[in-house]
Design an enzyme around this catalytic site. Structure first.
Site, mmCIF file in Angstrom:
data_model
loop_
_atom_site.group_PDB
_atom_site.id
_atom_site.type_symbol
_atom_site.label_atom_id
_atom_site.label_comp_id
_atom_site.label_asym_id
_atom_site.label_seq_id
_atom_site.Cartn_x
_atom_site.Cartn_y
_atom_site.Cartn_z
ATOM 1 N N ARG A 266 -39.500 22.408 -1.638
ATOM 2 C CA ARG A 266 -39.471 21.640 -0.402
ATOM 3 C C ARG A 266 -38.518 22.254 0.611
ATOM 4 N NH1 ARG A 266 -36.714 16.060 -0.942
ATOM 5 N NH2 ARG A 266 -38.657 14.996 -1.436
ATOM 6 N N TYR A 267 -37.374 22.763 0.139
ATOM 7 C CA TYR A 267 -36.377 23.383 1.018
ATOM 8 C C TYR A 267 -36.404 24.885 0.761
ATOM 9 C CZ TYR A 267 -34.652 18.574 0.882
ATOM 10 O OH TYR A 267 -34.545 17.211 0.931
ATOM 11 N N ARG B 225 -34.091 26.516 -2.252
ATOM 12 C CA ARG B 225 -33.998 25.980 -3.611
ATOM 13 C C ARG B 225 -35.314 25.372 -4.071
ATOM 14 N NH1 ARG B 225 -31.763 23.044 0.427
ATOM 15 N NH2 ARG B 225 -31.283 20.829 0.234
ATOM 16 N N CYS C 166 -37.418 12.196 -21.401
ATOM 17 C CA CYS C 166 -36.010 11.846 -21.185
ATOM 18 C C CYS C 166 -35.480 11.218 -22.466
ATOM 19 C CB CYS C 166 -35.867 10.837 -20.051
ATOM 20 S SG CYS C 166 -36.487 11.424 -18.470
ATOM 21 N N CYS D 123 -35.121 4.956 -17.539
ATOM 22 C CA CYS D 123 -34.527 4.015 -16.602
ATOM 23 C C CYS D 123 -35.673 3.230 -15.972
ATOM 24 C CB CYS D 123 -33.746 4.778 -15.537
ATOM 25 S SG CYS D 123 -32.660 6.019 -16.289
ATOM 26 N N CYS E 26 -36.733 4.318 -12.411
ATOM 27 C CA CYS E 26 -36.872 5.761 -12.167
ATOM 28 C C CYS E 26 -37.883 6.074 -11.064
ATOM 29 C CB CYS E 26 -37.312 6.443 -13.457
ATOM 30 S SG CYS E 26 -37.689 8.195 -13.234
ATOM 31 N N ARG F 258 -39.459 8.780 -10.776
ATOM 32 C CA ARG F 258 -40.585 9.531 -11.348
ATOM 33 C C ARG F 258 -41.189 8.791 -12.533
ATOM 34 N NH1 ARG F 258 -37.349 14.602 -10.967
ATOM 35 N NH2 ARG F 258 -37.765 15.351 -8.867
ATOM 36 N N ASP G 234 -35.422 4.471 -4.429
ATOM 37 C CA ASP G 234 -36.771 4.866 -4.009
ATOM 38 C C ASP G 234 -37.762 3.783 -4.424
ATOM 39 O OD1 ASP G 234 -35.974 7.492 -3.024
ATOM 40 O OD2 ASP G 234 -35.612 7.975 -5.138
ATOM 41 N N ASP H 102 -34.095 9.356 0.363
ATOM 42 C CA ASP H 102 -35.171 10.339 0.279
ATOM 43 C C ASP H 102 -36.345 9.742 1.044
ATOM 44 O OD1 ASP H 102 -36.614 12.599 -0.645
ATOM 45 O OD2 ASP H 102 -35.385 12.564 -2.460
ATOM 46 N N LYS I 290 -34.241 14.537 2.014
ATOM 47 C CA LYS I 290 -33.114 13.611 1.888
ATOM 48 C C LYS I 290 -32.248 13.673 3.135
ATOM 49 C CE LYS I 290 -32.405 14.267 -3.060
ATOM 50 N NZ LYS I 290 -33.278 15.457 -3.128
HETATM 51 C C1 PLP Z 1 -33.343 16.383 -3.996
HETATM 52 C C2 PLP Z 1 -34.131 17.601 -3.952
HETATM 53 C C3 PLP Z 1 -33.510 18.851 -3.938
HETATM 54 C C4 PLP Z 1 -32.010 19.007 -3.972
HETATM 55 O O1 PLP Z 1 -31.457 18.583 -2.780
HETATM 56 P P1 PLP Z 1 -29.871 18.760 -2.532
HETATM 57 O O2 PLP Z 1 -29.654 18.020 -1.259
HETATM 58 O O3 PLP Z 1 -29.603 20.219 -2.458
HETATM 59 O O4 PLP Z 1 -29.182 18.132 -3.710
HETATM 60 C C5 PLP Z 1 -34.290 19.965 -3.880
HETATM 61 N N1 PLP Z 1 -35.639 19.890 -3.832
HETATM 62 C C6 PLP Z 1 -36.267 18.700 -3.835
HETATM 63 C C7 PLP Z 1 -37.745 18.677 -3.785
HETATM 64 C C8 PLP Z 1 -35.539 17.512 -3.907
HETATM 65 O O5 PLP Z 1 -36.178 16.338 -3.930
HETATM 66 S S1 SF4 Z 2 -33.930 8.432 -13.793
HETATM 67 FE FE1 SF4 Z 2 -35.987 8.970 -14.562
HETATM 68 S S2 SF4 Z 2 -35.902 11.182 -14.926
HETATM 69 FE FE2 SF4 Z 2 -33.759 10.436 -14.837
HETATM 70 S S3 SF4 Z 2 -33.192 9.946 -16.978
HETATM 71 FE FE3 SF4 Z 2 -33.914 8.042 -16.013
HETATM 72 S S4 SF4 Z 2 -36.110 7.996 -16.585
HETATM 73 FE FE4 SF4 Z 2 -35.440 10.103 -16.872
#
Ligand code: PLP
Ligand code: SF4
Length: 351
Positions: A91-92, A95, A104, A108, A111, A113, A272, A309, A316
């Site tokens: 996305r960025y 990174r 996991c 959670c 979560c 995801r 989220d 986010d 973010k």
């Molecule tokens: C959160 C996230 C990151 C990391 O973001 P930082 O602000 O550097 O911590 C990188 N890629 C994606 C897709 C993310 O959701």
């Molecule tokens: S927040 Fe989601 S990805 Fe992170 S440990 Fe909990 S269940 Fe796993």
């Protein structure tokens, strides 16, 4: 990988006294939809007699999880639009996120995801991992690889080391970041040998997910110390959760304890909108009020950035509180501002 006594079925929760026999059938339907796991370490922290226990509130399922609101989605932060290959999100520019597993050690209930974690296709296939590594190797602008999931520390040391070896062979990767809840929820998994294998040509940073000060047990403190002592800087991320930590005193205790353990609080995430998570919602106004009150009373090195986010994959952003209010233009072309100090008093300022 799971510990012998982990709670993974509704029957385990009943046996542990965490849910009633009457509630079990409804919870079985929840667990069909969203995976269940509570480690022994986290289960041991729960007071079954306390209906508002903050550890239970994070991990014990509730029938309300099947109540999906119109503004909740299966991909609240928009990983999908930026997925460039299986298990790889870009996305960025500098990174990428690499997800070597969907598993996991705990699930959670809030979560972001939750729709994808815990499913049958647990680990990224060798072919998909090869493709992800090739993608990173071909793009010199990728400075950092973030291992996430799922939780990368469910992998064995051997598998984890194999992934790090491959990243180490890509000269432009200067930082590898690992997002994990394992040092907190299954601290003995992080042995001194695990900590040592993380030390590489590149800088390896660990970001631990922790939401309540009670999670920071003596065993968790020891695991964090093994990481820091091995030369792995550790940051933390916390999700703002009603019923767990949406309270200035609780968050202050958490952030203080983290800094005392040599962990830098990094992000406080606004929740989220994942499916069935209404019970955890706090408002942005509540989050900003908590952050504003911490600004005055808590050492600066214990202050995380409060972030949202943006749904749809837009990234973010810090969401305050913002101490500046624009008043107008100054004569020299600068801007006139009102700045709020940590006591809530306003001051005029130009700049
Ligand atoms: C959160 C996230 C990151 C990391 O973001 P930082 O602000 O550097 O911590 C990188 N890629 C994606 C897709 C993310 O959701
Ligand atoms: S927040 Fe989601 S990805 Fe992170 S440990 Fe909990 S269940 Fe796993």
């Amino acid at each position: 990988m799971s510990g012998a006594g982990d709670l993974r079925r509704v029957a385990d929760l009943v046996a542990a006294g965490l849910v009633s026999v009457e509630d079990a059938p409804a919870l079985a339907r929840v667990v069909d939809r969203f995976a269940l796991a509570i480690t022994d370490e986290m289960a041991a922290l729960i007071d079954p007699a306390d209906p508002s226990d903050p550890i239970a509130a994070q991990f014990v399922p509730s029938p309300e999880e099947l109540d999906v609101r119109p503004d909740e989605t299966t991909d609240p932060i928009g990983d999908g639009p930026h997925e460039v290959a299986p298990g790889l999100t870009h996305r960025y520019p500098d990174r990428v996120l690499l997800k070597p597993t969907h598993l996991c050690r705990v699930y959670c209930r809030f979560c972001f995801r939750r729709d994808r974690v815990g499913d049958g296709e647990a680990n990224l296939s060798e072919a998909d991992l090869d493709a992800a590594i090739a993608y990173v190797a071909a793009r010199p602008e990728i400075f950092e690889v973030i291992l996430t999931g799922g939780d990368p520390l469910v992998l064995s040391d051997r598998r984890l080391a194999a992934i790090l070896d491959r990243l180490e062979a890509i000269p432009h990767v200067e930082v590898v970041r690992i997002h994990s809840r394992v040092p907190i929820v299954d601290p003995t998994r992080v042995s001194a040998a695990t900590a040592r294998l993380l030390r590489r040509r590149f800088a390896t940073w660990m970001v631990v997910h922790v939401d309540h000060p009670r999670e920071l047990t003596e065993d968790a403190a020891a695991a964090l110390a093994r990481l820091v002592d091995a030369g792995v800087p550790v940051l933390s991320q916390t999700t703002l959760l009603t019923g767990v930590n949406a309270d200035a005193a609780v968050l202050e205790a958490l952030f203080r304890r983290l800094v005392a353990l040599r962990v830098k609080p990094y992000y406080l995430h606004h929740l989220d909108r994942a499916e069935g998570t209404l019970r955890y919602r706090a408002t942005v106004e509540e989050g900003r009020a908590i952050m504003a009150s911490l600004r005055g009373s808590l050492t600066g090195i214990a202050q995380p950035t409060y972030v949202l986010d943006i749904p749809g994959g837009h990234g973010k952003v810090p969401i305050g509180p913002d101490p500046l209010t624009k008043l107008g233009e100054a004569e020299d072309g600068a801007t006139r501002w009102s700045v709020e100090d940590p006591n809530g008093d306003a001051h005029d300022w130009e700049g």
